[in-house]
Scaffold this active site. Structure first.
Site, mmCIF file in Angstrom:
data_model
loop_
_atom_site.group_PDB
_atom_site.id
_atom_site.type_symbol
_atom_site.label_atom_id
_atom_site.label_comp_id
_atom_site.label_asym_id
_atom_site.label_seq_id
_atom_site.Cartn_x
_atom_site.Cartn_y
_atom_site.Cartn_z
ATOM 1 N NE ARG A 154 14.940 -7.743 54.123
ATOM 2 C CZ ARG A 154 15.601 -6.591 54.170
ATOM 3 N NH1 ARG A 154 16.847 -6.545 54.628
ATOM 4 N NH2 ARG A 154 15.039 -5.490 53.742
ATOM 5 C CG ASN A 204 16.603 6.977 51.785
ATOM 6 O OD1 ASN A 204 15.909 6.323 51.000
ATOM 7 N ND2 ASN A 204 17.299 6.407 52.753
ATOM 8 C CG HIS A 255 22.860 -2.637 53.447
ATOM 9 N ND1 HIS A 255 22.829 -3.820 54.133
ATOM 10 C CD2 HIS A 255 21.720 -1.971 53.753
ATOM 11 C CE1 HIS A 255 21.696 -3.899 54.829
ATOM 12 N NE2 HIS A 255 21.014 -2.789 54.609
ATOM 13 C CD GLU A 266 23.122 3.683 54.251
ATOM 14 O OE1 GLU A 266 22.652 3.057 53.306
ATOM 15 O OE2 GLU A 266 22.724 3.566 55.417
ATOM 16 N NE ARG A 269 19.122 3.317 50.264
ATOM 17 C CZ ARG A 269 18.214 2.469 50.749
ATOM 18 N NH1 ARG A 269 17.052 2.917 51.178
ATOM 19 N NH2 ARG A 269 18.469 1.192 50.804
#
Ligand code: AMP
Length: 398
Positions: free
Chosen positions: A241, A7, A180, A385, A91
């Site tokens: 965010r 990743n 995601h 993940e 990823r």
């Protein structure tokens, strides 16, 4: 069969070597400060001391070489040679509309990653660098791209179209993509297995609540809506965010403060959310909760607004699916913060949701946190993940 999962960020590279026979992590590590002074690799192997290498890594190529050296190291490593690695899973953040499924990397796949540099300017270039570094460092091995946008690609037109002039969709692909995806795919699948739901028809809502946050709705494992949009900015209130806002806010701040659109977007991405709403306390829930416990009003409101927004999305997605069988919490906040889970669920009495406080007193492991009478099963399911990427890589290369 051993799978290496990579990743890449612009200056970092996370990796895990996973033994697919029992899905255990053999080694994991992180290269930081790639391309800047003070590059360092840290590797953790169960039962061994942490291994730290401080060595310049001008690019991801050197980082991958160092990862290979660390994995092969006679004292700190776990393999004799990289020949033991069957394939590499990556990823990749943005596959646009080209890919809904993971795929073995070829020239076409790399071109698609390049074509979406402008939609994921921080991630896609780094993801491609990681793939090319693996191709150079371990030639002949299959690399698999697992897209963060993949799971969300299934959502129907009515859910992904923005109500703006159609030409912008046609010319630039401006639509909702969702992110995601690997986590939502993994957790929705686990929810079906763990709660014993019908794999073909189960209606599942996954709340991925970490520093970034998003909610997805899926029926029979197929995504029907998800809260992030063209970029990860849309949807929930997150660590830094803003999530959903009236787009006019951008113009208003630009005019009042003499800022550019780019400046304001940086503020919305990096200085807003829990951090902004709490008056700058922190983007970390633990700090904001501590401040709220001491009576900091802004911190209290930040936490309330966060839970309220998640509850609104759960309500919207229940309507979108005309029902819900299970709601699953995951990621840093979802897996560790019983108070926030409880606050969110306090809005869901109309769905017949009942939380069992004792069962909810749990962290980081699969659990049913609703009562036996609850009409909807509420679950805690840690996301993984890396394992999801490794499973996809195995499936495509075996
Ligand atoms: P993630 O992005 O999934 O790694 O989640 C990171 C976030 O999880 C942190 O920024 C914290 O806000 C949150 N978090 C981690 N542990 C806890 C905890 N024990 N209680 C509340 N929030 C937590």
């Amino acid at each position: 069969m051993k799978i290496l999962v990579i990743n890449c960020g612009s200056s970092s590279l996370k990796y895990q070597l996973i033994d697919m026979d029992d899905e255990s992590v053999i080694a994991k590590g992180l290269c930081e400060r790639i391309g800047i002074d003070g590059s360092v690799l840290t590797q953790t192997v169960p039962g061994k001391d942490k291994y730290v290498i401080e060595q310049p890594m001008p690019s991801h190529n050197e980082a991958i070489k160092l990862v290979m050296d660390a994995l092969e190291d006679p004292e700190h490593g776990v393999i004799r040679s990289t020949d033991e690695i069957s394939a590499i899973g990556h990823r990749v953040v943005h596959g646009g509309t080209s890919f809904s499924e993971s795929c073995v990397v070829d020239e076409n796949v790399k071109q698609v990653i390049r074509d979406h540099f402008d939609l994921a300017p921080l991630h896609n270039p780094a993801n491609l660098m990681g793939i090319e570094a693996c191709e150079a460092g371990m030639p002949g091995k299959k690399n698999v791209a697992v897209w963060d946008t993949g799971f969300g690609m299934a959502i129907p037109e009515k859910a992904y179209m923005y109500a703006i002039p159609y030409e912008y969709y046609e010319k630039y692909g401006i639509r909702r993509y969702g992110f995601h995806g690997t986590s939502h795919m993994f957790v929705s699948g686990e929810a079906i297995k763990f709660a014993g739901l019908d794999p073909k028809a189960a209606k599942v809502i996954v709340c991925h609540l970490g520093n970034g946050g998003s909610v997805s709705a899926s029926i029979g494992g197929k995504c029907v809506d998800t809260s992030m949009g063209l970029t990860p900015l849309e949807g929930l209130i997150m660590g830094t965010r803003s999530g959903d806002i009236d787009a006019s806010v951008v113009q208003f701040i630009c005019n009042k403060e003499g800022k550019s659109v780019d400046d304001v977007l940086t503020i919305l991405n990096k200085k807003s959310g829990i951090l902004g709403l709490s008056g700058g306390v922190s983007s970390d829930f633990r700090d904001v909760e501590a401040a709220a416990a001491e009576g900091n009003h802004k911190a209290e409101v930040a936490l309330e607004a966060f839970a309220y927004r998640v509850a609104k999305y759960i309500g919207a997605y229940t309507a979108a699916m005309n029902g819900v069988d299970a709601i699953a919490f995951t990621a840093g906040v979802g897996e560790n913060d019983k108070k926030t889970r409880k606050n969110i669920c306090s809005y869901l009495g109309y769905l017949g949701v009942e939380i069992d406080d004792e069962a909810n007193d749990v962290r980081g492991k699969n659990a049913v946190i609703s009562t036996a009478d609850s009409k909807v099963k509420v679950l805690l399911l840690p996301t993984n993940e890396e394992l999801a990427i490794a499973r996809e890589t195995k499936r495509l290369t075996e």
